[in-house]
Design a protein around this motif. Structure first.
Motif, PDB file in Angstrom:
ATOM      1  N   LYS A  82       0.604  -1.485   0.165  1.00 52.86           N
ATOM      2  CA  LYS A  82       0.004   0.107   0.179  1.00 52.86           C
ATOM      3  C   LYS A  82       1.098   1.423   0.146  1.00 52.86           C
ATOM      4  O   LYS A  82       0.467   2.413  -1.396  1.00 52.86           O
ATOM      5  CB  LYS A  82      -1.057   0.385   1.434  1.00 52.86           C
ATOM      6  CG  LYS A  82      -1.564   1.134   1.600  1.00 52.86           C
ATOM      7  CD  LYS A  82      -2.186   1.225   2.829  1.00 52.86           C
ATOM      8  CE  LYS A  82      -3.223   2.183   3.130  1.00 52.86           C
ATOM      9  NZ  LYS A  82      -3.798   2.110   4.332  1.00 52.86           N
ATOM     10  N   TYR A  93      -4.492   1.000 -10.208  1.00 52.09           N
ATOM     11  CA  TYR A  93      -4.448   0.202  -9.530  1.00 52.09           C
ATOM     12  C   TYR A  93      -5.421  -1.437  -9.904  1.00 52.09           C
ATOM     13  O   TYR A  93      -5.265  -1.754  -9.198  1.00 52.09           O
ATOM     14  CB  TYR A  93      -5.317   0.399  -8.137  1.00 52.09           C
ATOM     15  CG  TYR A  93      -4.234   1.745  -7.483  1.00 52.09           C
ATOM     16  CD1 TYR A  93      -3.756   0.797  -6.122  1.00 52.09           C
ATOM     17  CD2 TYR A  93      -4.223   2.605  -7.442  1.00 52.09           C
ATOM     18  CE1 TYR A  93      -2.956   1.195  -5.561  1.00 52.09           C
ATOM     19  CE2 TYR A  93      -3.227   3.450  -6.886  1.00 52.09           C
ATOM     20  CZ  TYR A  93      -2.837   2.732  -5.797  1.00 52.09           C
ATOM     21  OH  TYR A  93      -1.677   3.566  -4.621  1.00 52.09           O
ATOM     22  N   ASN A  97      -4.651  -4.947  -9.854  1.00 54.89           N
ATOM     23  CA  ASN A  97      -4.963  -6.226  -8.579  1.00 54.89           C
ATOM     24  C   ASN A  97      -5.305  -6.943 -10.108  1.00 54.89           C
ATOM     25  O   ASN A  97      -6.462  -8.391  -9.770  1.00 54.89           O
ATOM     26  CB  ASN A  97      -6.744  -5.994  -8.846  1.00 54.89           C
ATOM     27  CG  ASN A  97      -6.358  -5.068  -7.529  1.00 54.89           C
ATOM     28  OD1 ASN A  97      -5.881  -4.954  -5.984  1.00 54.89           O
ATOM     29  ND2 ASN A  97      -6.612  -3.847  -7.590  1.00 54.89           N
ATOM     30  N   THR A 112      -5.543  -1.212  -3.018  1.00 54.14           N
ATOM     31  CA  THR A 112      -6.145   0.393  -2.992  1.00 54.14           C
ATOM     32  C   THR A 112      -5.309   1.854  -2.243  1.00 54.14           C
ATOM     33  O   THR A 112      -5.355   0.430  -1.400  1.00 54.14           O
ATOM     34  CB  THR A 112      -7.398  -0.113  -2.527  1.00 54.14           C
ATOM     35  OG1 THR A 112      -7.634   0.227  -0.669  1.00 54.14           O
ATOM     36  CG2 THR A 112      -8.388  -0.624  -3.571  1.00 54.14           C
TER      37      THR A 112
END
Length: 121
Positions: A82, A93, A97, A112
């Motif tokens: 993070k 992002y 992912n 995130t």
């Protein structure tokens, strides 16, 4: 040099600097942010520019998953990701992912800017 070229050059300089500062081995029981950074450096290019996920990125993810044996390790890994991701200009992002699935693994949380790593088990 165009804007895209400057961004790529800046990213390469960042990667070079980080790779010189980070120890190139993983020693000890607890995961460190330096280890997380070192293992995930090959994933940055995909997260920023897209294209193909580098095999070394997948290897890093799988090695990091294997090293994160305890809940504390997994929470530390989450926080390191993070915090590190927040420092990468232009990071997408959604692409980040996608990486675990492209590498044949999973991640129990979405990366995130506001992921609550204290809830990672």
């Amino acid at each position: 040099m165009g804007r895209s070229g400057k961004a790529k050059m800046g990213l390469m300089m960042l990667l070079l600097t980080v790779s010189m500062l980070v120890p190139h081995h993983c020693v000890g029981a607890a995961i460190t942010c330096e280890q997380v950074t070192f293992l995930l450096i090959p994933c940055i290019n995909y997260g920023v520019f897209g294209g193909t996920v580098a095999p070394s990125c997948c290897t890093g993810i799988k090695n990091l998953d294997a090293a994160a044996k305890t809940t504390e390790d997994r929470r530390k890994k989450c926080n390191c990701i993070k915090e590190g991701a927040a420092k990468i200009p232009g990071l997408n992002y959604d692409r980040v992912n996608e990486i675990p699935a492209k590498c044949g693994t999973t991640c129990p949380y979405k990366v995130t800017p506001d992921v609550d790593c204290s809830k990672v088990n």
